[in-house]
Design an enzyme around this catalytic site. Structure first.
Site, PDB file in Angstrom:
ATOM      1  N   GLU A 233       0.818  -1.206   0.000  1.00 18.67           N
ATOM      2  CA  GLU A 233       0.000   0.000   0.000  1.00 18.67           C
ATOM      3  C   GLU A 233       0.852   1.256   0.000  1.00 18.67           C
ATOM      4  O   GLU A 233       0.439   2.306  -0.513  1.00 18.67           O
ATOM      5  CB  GLU A 233      -0.928  -0.010   1.219  1.00 18.67           C
ATOM      6  N   HIS A 262       8.257 -27.075   0.455  1.00 18.65           N
ATOM      7  CA  HIS A 262       7.566 -28.152  -0.232  1.00 18.65           C
ATOM      8  C   HIS A 262       6.457 -27.612  -1.123  1.00 18.65           C
ATOM      9  O   HIS A 262       5.563 -28.346  -1.525  1.00 18.65           O
ATOM     10  CB  HIS A 262       6.986 -29.124   0.800  1.00 18.65           C
ATOM     11  N   LYS A 376     -13.268   2.275  -1.911  1.00 20.26           N
ATOM     12  CA  LYS A 376     -14.235   2.626  -0.869  1.00 20.26           C
ATOM     13  C   LYS A 376     -15.401   3.415  -1.467  1.00 20.26           C
ATOM     14  O   LYS A 376     -16.573   3.166  -1.152  1.00 20.26           O
ATOM     15  CB  LYS A 376     -13.552   3.442   0.229  1.00 20.26           C
TER      16      LYS A 376
END
Length: 394
Positions: A233, A262, A376
């Site tokens: 951000e 793995h 937003k």
């Protein structure tokens, strides 16, 4: 700190459970602190083992299943809710607060609501601040100049730390150590400068724009997610400080040692040469668990005799570094002596300073997040709210 500690003692005596309600920087930082210093099994311990400090849960998403499940298992009378939002107007946090307040009011009555909530938010603006004043709900302040993802050393995290018995003064002491150390202009003596410079150089000079944080400690996995937000951000910006379109920003991946040996290691070792890996190791795991190799009864595993699994974990890190070196894949390692309050405070401040230094190297503003604000706005638009602007939600 005096106020935080006094408030924490008051709530510790009254409640056996705390639920932290927040999202993004208002939650990831305190989750990182709790996981690192309390461990994974805090809520499974009895009261004595928790030193009579409360159990801790986090509501950090609008998932209806996890929200309903948590609210169904807690005892409302013995639970209080720390609602955290820097802006005080975060839609997800306000939605969860509304649900919880309705539940508390229904079970305990309207007059009991203020007793079950503590808001941590901006001192003067935002919806939470207005609710706190209207309903006389106690509150703590996040300094206005401190963005949510940088708020981990503010009351946003320190209150909960004090509530569960952590020494928050030692956290601040560690942060101060990092701050003082990272003032030096001598690069080799400045840890934050080294981290930011090496990662930046790998990106712009070697096209290694994927930065991987891979701690060899389960207690640092939430820290990885906190740093993922901080780095992404802060550095992912469309324009530089001159207003030029640059679309800069490395991609931060998180991995787990040794589990991802793995899994993702195959990609790191033989995939595109666009990555640099920052390992984190813990020299002292606090206590180790010996391996009873006689149970295996195989000559192949006799080399594990008298070894602890923490020791093996650290050796696996060394082997991974060497395997990548032989394939000319760059890595760097930050070794922690141990993991306690002071080290955690130093670590948090170190990575925040490194992020701000990296912003200067990329010539962008590391302290804003305009790309997030658009999302937003659109969320409110899709909900049918009338046209809004950035100022309506900041």
């Amino acid at each position: 700190l005096n106020h935080i500690e006094a408030l924490a003692e008051k709530y510790r005596e009254r409640f056996g459970t705390v639920v932290v309600v927040g999202i993004g920087g208002s939650s990831l930082g305190v989750q990182a602190v709790c996981q690192a210093l309390l461990g994974e099994s805090w809520n499974l311990k009895d009261d004595k083992s928790r030193r009579h400090c409360p159990k801790v849960y986090f509501l950090d998403n609008l998932d209806p299943v996890s929200t309903r499940e948590l609210l169904e298992i807690i005892d409302i009378e013995s639970t209080f809710f720390n609602v955290v939002s820097k802006s005080g107007s975060t839609a997800e946090t306000l939605a969860l607060y509304a649900i919880i307040e309705d539940l508390v009011r229904g079970e305990m009555g309207s007059d009991k609501v203020p007793e079950h909530f503590l808001f941590t938010t901006d001192p003067s603006v935002g919806v939470l601040r207005s609710i706190a004043e209207a309903k006389e709900i106690p509150s703590l302040e996040v300094p206005p100049e401190v963005g949510g993802r940088f708020s981990v050393l503010s009351p946003a995290s320190l209150f909960l730390g004090a509530l569960v018995g952590l020494d928050v003064r030692r956290i601040i002491k560690g942060a101060t150590t990092a701050k003082d150390q990272c003032k030096t202009p001598v690069l080799e003596n400045n840890k934050a400068g080294m981290i930011s410079t090496l990662l930046y150089t790998a990106d712009v000079e070697q096209n290694r724009n994927v930065h991987v944080l891979m701690p060899y400690s389960d207690r640092l996995q939430k820290f990885s997610l906190w740093f993922q937000q901080l780095w992404s951000e802060s550095l992912g910006k469309a324009r530089n400080s001159l207003g030029e379109l640059v679309n800069s920003g490395p991609t931060l991946l998180t991995a787990q040692g040794a589990g991802d040996q793995h899994s993702q290691l195959q990609l790191f070792a033989e995939g595109p040469e666009n990555k640099i890996i920052l390992f984190m190791t813990l020299r002292d795991h606090g206590s180790d668990v010996k391996i009873p190799v006689e149970t295996l009864d195989l000559d192949l595993f006799q080399c594990l005799s008298e070894r602890g699994i923490g020791e093996v974990l650290n050796l696996e890190h060394q082997a991974t570094v060497e395997s990548l070196r032989r394939k000319n894949r760059p890595t760097m390692t930050l070794e922690l002596e141990k993991l306690d309050e002071e080290v955690m405070g130093e670590l948090l401040m170190l990575f925040m300073i490194a992020t701000v230094y990296a912003g200067d190297l990329y010539q962008i503003n590391a302290l804003d997040q305009p790309g997030v604000e658009l999302g937003k706005l659109l969320t409110f638009a899709f909900l049918g709210r009338e046209e809004t602007s950035y100022s309506d939600i900041l």
